[in-house]
Design a protein around this motif. Structure first.
Motif, PDB file in Angstrom:
ATOM      1  N   HIS A  49      -3.580 -29.706  -2.800  1.00 46.99           N
ATOM      2  CA  HIS A  49      -1.904 -29.899  -2.827  1.00 46.99           C
ATOM      3  C   HIS A  49      -1.311 -28.540  -2.365  1.00 46.99           C
ATOM      4  O   HIS A  49      -0.313 -28.255  -1.700  1.00 46.99           O
ATOM      5  N   ASP A  50      -1.759 -27.438  -3.085  1.00 42.82           N
ATOM      6  CA  ASP A  50      -1.254 -26.149  -2.986  1.00 42.82           C
ATOM      7  C   ASP A  50      -1.459 -25.799  -1.394  1.00 42.82           C
ATOM      8  O   ASP A  50      -0.578 -24.976  -0.785  1.00 42.82           O
ATOM      9  N   ALA A  51      -2.526 -25.740  -0.737  1.00 35.33           N
ATOM     10  CA  ALA A  51      -2.847 -25.723   0.494  1.00 35.33           C
ATOM     11  C   ALA A  51      -2.058 -26.298   1.812  1.00 35.33           C
ATOM     12  O   ALA A  51      -1.579 -25.871   2.370  1.00 35.33           O
ATOM     13  N   CYS A  52      -1.842 -27.493   1.088  1.00 30.39           N
ATOM     14  CA  CYS A  52      -1.136 -28.350   2.171  1.00 30.39           C
ATOM     15  C   CYS A  52       0.385 -27.637   2.032  1.00 30.39           C
ATOM     16  O   CYS A  52       1.041 -27.745   3.162  1.00 30.39           O
ATOM     17  N   VAL A  53       0.709 -27.598   0.849  1.00 29.31           N
ATOM     18  CA  VAL A  53       2.462 -27.150   0.908  1.00 29.31           C
ATOM     19  C   VAL A  53       2.621 -25.830   1.634  1.00 29.31           C
ATOM     20  O   VAL A  53       3.268 -25.704   2.080  1.00 29.31           O
ATOM     21  N   LYS A  54       1.449 -24.967   1.476  1.00 31.88           N
ATOM     22  CA  LYS A  54       1.480 -23.579   2.158  1.00 31.88           C
ATOM     23  C   LYS A  54       1.509 -23.848   3.739  1.00 31.88           C
ATOM     24  O   LYS A  54       2.095 -23.197   4.361  1.00 31.88           O
ATOM     25  N   LEU A  55       0.601 -25.030   4.022  1.00 30.26           N
ATOM     26  CA  LEU A  55       0.462 -25.205   5.549  1.00 30.26           C
ATOM     27  C   LEU A  55       1.626 -25.776   6.245  1.00 30.26           C
ATOM     28  O   LEU A  55       2.288 -25.202   7.029  1.00 30.26           O
ATOM     29  N   VAL A  56       2.491 -26.619   5.430  1.00 32.61           N
ATOM     30  CA  VAL A  56       3.751 -27.128   5.769  1.00 32.61           C
ATOM     31  C   VAL A  56       4.701 -26.187   5.955  1.00 32.61           C
ATOM     32  O   VAL A  56       5.619 -26.379   6.632  1.00 32.61           O
ATOM     33  N   SER A  58       4.714 -22.996   6.131  1.00 38.37           N
ATOM     34  CA  SER A  58       4.331 -22.049   7.314  1.00 38.37           C
ATOM     35  C   SER A  58       4.506 -22.626   8.677  1.00 38.37           C
ATOM     36  O   SER A  58       5.159 -21.837   9.549  1.00 38.37           O
ATOM     37  N   LEU A  59       3.859 -23.857   8.866  1.00 45.86           N
ATOM     38  CA  LEU A  59       4.175 -24.395  10.382  1.00 45.86           C
ATOM     39  C   LEU A  59       5.424 -25.146  10.605  1.00 45.86           C
ATOM     40  O   LEU A  59       5.966 -25.150  11.646  1.00 45.86           O
ATOM     41  N   ILE A  60       5.933 -25.847   9.533  1.00 48.27           N
ATOM     42  CA  ILE A  60       7.214 -26.758   9.619  1.00 48.27           C
ATOM     43  C   ILE A  60       8.460 -26.236   9.362  1.00 48.27           C
ATOM     44  O   ILE A  60       9.334 -25.898  10.208  1.00 48.27           O
ATOM     45  N   PHE A  61       8.488 -25.632   7.923  1.00 40.73           N
ATOM     46  CA  PHE A  61       9.700 -24.939   7.735  1.00 40.73           C
ATOM     47  C   PHE A  61      10.052 -23.690   8.540  1.00 40.73           C
ATOM     48  O   PHE A  61      11.249 -23.185   8.595  1.00 40.73           O
ATOM     49  N   SER A  62       9.034 -22.926   9.020  1.00 39.96           N
ATOM     50  CA  SER A  62       9.442 -21.831   9.810  1.00 39.96           C
ATOM     51  C   SER A  62      10.184 -22.315  11.132  1.00 39.96           C
ATOM     52  O   SER A  62      11.102 -21.507  11.381  1.00 39.96           O
ATOM     53  N   ARG A  63       9.799 -23.295  11.446  1.00 41.86           N
ATOM     54  CA  ARG A  63      10.487 -23.949  12.735  1.00 41.86           C
ATOM     55  C   ARG A  63      11.801 -24.401  12.394  1.00 41.86           C
ATOM     56  O   ARG A  63      12.739 -24.233  13.122  1.00 41.86           O
ATOM     57  N   LEU A  64      11.852 -25.126  11.086  1.00 41.45           N
ATOM     58  CA  LEU A  64      13.157 -25.744  10.879  1.00 41.45           C
ATOM     59  C   LEU A  64      14.190 -24.674  10.508  1.00 41.45           C
ATOM     60  O   LEU A  64      15.636 -24.972  10.951  1.00 41.45           O
ATOM     61  N   ASP A  65      13.803 -23.593  10.052  1.00 40.44           N
ATOM     62  CA  ASP A  65      14.829 -22.538   9.373  1.00 40.44           C
ATOM     63  C   ASP A  65      15.112 -21.581  10.539  1.00 40.44           C
ATOM     64  O   ASP A  65      16.192 -20.733  10.335  1.00 40.44           O
ATOM     65  N   TYR A  66      14.217 -21.378  11.440  1.00 35.46           N
ATOM     66  CA  TYR A  66      14.508 -20.229  12.711  1.00 35.46           C
ATOM     67  C   TYR A  66      15.942 -20.522  13.438  1.00 35.46           C
ATOM     68  O   TYR A  66      16.034 -21.645  13.806  1.00 35.46           O
ATOM     69  N   LEU A  82      16.070 -33.786  12.393  1.00 32.37           N
ATOM     70  CA  LEU A  82      15.697 -32.406  11.548  1.00 32.37           C
ATOM     71  C   LEU A  82      15.352 -32.970   9.937  1.00 32.37           C
ATOM     72  O   LEU A  82      14.264 -32.639   9.448  1.00 32.37           O
ATOM     73  N   GLN A  83      16.240 -33.516   9.500  1.00 35.59           N
ATOM     74  CA  GLN A  83      15.859 -34.429   8.059  1.00 35.59           C
ATOM     75  C   GLN A  83      14.967 -35.322   8.113  1.00 35.59           C
ATOM     76  O   GLN A  83      14.058 -35.320   7.149  1.00 35.59           O
ATOM     77  N   ARG A  84      14.677 -36.085   9.106  1.00 36.47           N
ATOM     78  CA  ARG A  84      13.250 -36.981   9.212  1.00 36.47           C
ATOM     79  C   ARG A  84      12.258 -36.113   9.229  1.00 36.47           C
ATOM     80  O   ARG A  84      11.302 -36.526   8.576  1.00 36.47           O
ATOM     81  N   VAL A  85      12.157 -35.056   9.856  1.00 38.34           N
ATOM     82  CA  VAL A  85      11.113 -34.069   9.786  1.00 38.34           C
ATOM     83  C   VAL A  85      10.586 -33.711   8.395  1.00 38.34           C
ATOM     84  O   VAL A  85       9.584 -33.679   8.090  1.00 38.34           O
ATOM     85  N   GLN A  86      11.606 -33.247   7.757  1.00 40.65           N
ATOM     86  CA  GLN A  86      11.423 -32.678   6.334  1.00 40.65           C
ATOM     87  C   GLN A  86      10.971 -33.887   5.397  1.00 40.65           C
ATOM     88  O   GLN A  86      10.223 -33.655   4.521  1.00 40.65           O
ATOM     89  N   ASN A  87      11.694 -34.770   5.647  1.00 36.54           N
ATOM     90  CA  ASN A  87      11.110 -36.090   4.866  1.00 36.54           C
ATOM     91  C   ASN A  87       9.786 -36.491   5.009  1.00 36.54           C
ATOM     92  O   ASN A  87       8.889 -36.783   4.254  1.00 36.54           O
ATOM     93  N   ALA A  88       9.420 -36.360   6.365  1.00 35.87           N
ATOM     94  CA  ALA A  88       7.793 -36.577   6.800  1.00 35.87           C
ATOM     95  C   ALA A  88       7.093 -35.667   6.023  1.00 35.87           C
ATOM     96  O   ALA A  88       5.860 -36.086   5.685  1.00 35.87           O
ATOM     97  N   ALA A  89       7.200 -34.432   6.146  1.00 35.66           N
ATOM     98  CA  ALA A  89       6.669 -33.324   5.558  1.00 35.66           C
ATOM     99  C   ALA A  89       6.309 -33.397   4.147  1.00 35.66           C
ATOM    100  O   ALA A  89       5.245 -33.209   3.339  1.00 35.66           O
TER     101      ALA A  89
END
Length: 119
Positions: A49-56, A58-66, A82-89
């Protein structure tokens, strides 16, 4: 020499279109984030779970927040993708289905909704 108009230009990783609706930029973010989510989903069963959270994050939120401050003031219909992306993550991270409500999932991960992250 003739200079032609371009529908969108990329500067510092942000697509700017002629109407400043940011639709080109938003659709590019959505497309790349869902690509990375599909890649993470293919290896999800091997991740803790922790590895998945870190991966998401680093890869997803870095793009959403940039440069998301450029999206301030846009209509909710533009931000919805963008909210759909976060929900899927969140669903991928917590191994939930589309039928599960998203608000408790986001709260358990301590993730703010996209419109709140923008403001």
């Amino acid at each position: 020499m003739c200079v032609t108009n371009s529908p969108a230009v990329k500067s510092l990783g942000v697509f700017l279109d002629s109407t400043l609706s940011m639709q080109t930029h938003i659709s590019f973010i959505i497309k790349t984030c869902f690509f990375h989510l599909r890649r993470i989903a293919s290896i999800r069963r091997y991740l803790t779970h922790d590895a998945c959270v870190k991966l998401v994050v680093s890869l997803i939120f870095s793009r959403l927040d940039y440069c998301n401050s450029l999206l301030a003031g846009l209509p909710a219909s533009s931000i919805h993708g963008l909210q759909r992306v976060q929900n899927a993550a969140a669903r991928l991270t917590l191994r939930k289905t589309k039928r599960d409500h998203i608000t408790p999932l986001l709260r358990s991960l301590h993730w703010l909704p996209v419109n709140t992250r923008i403001s």
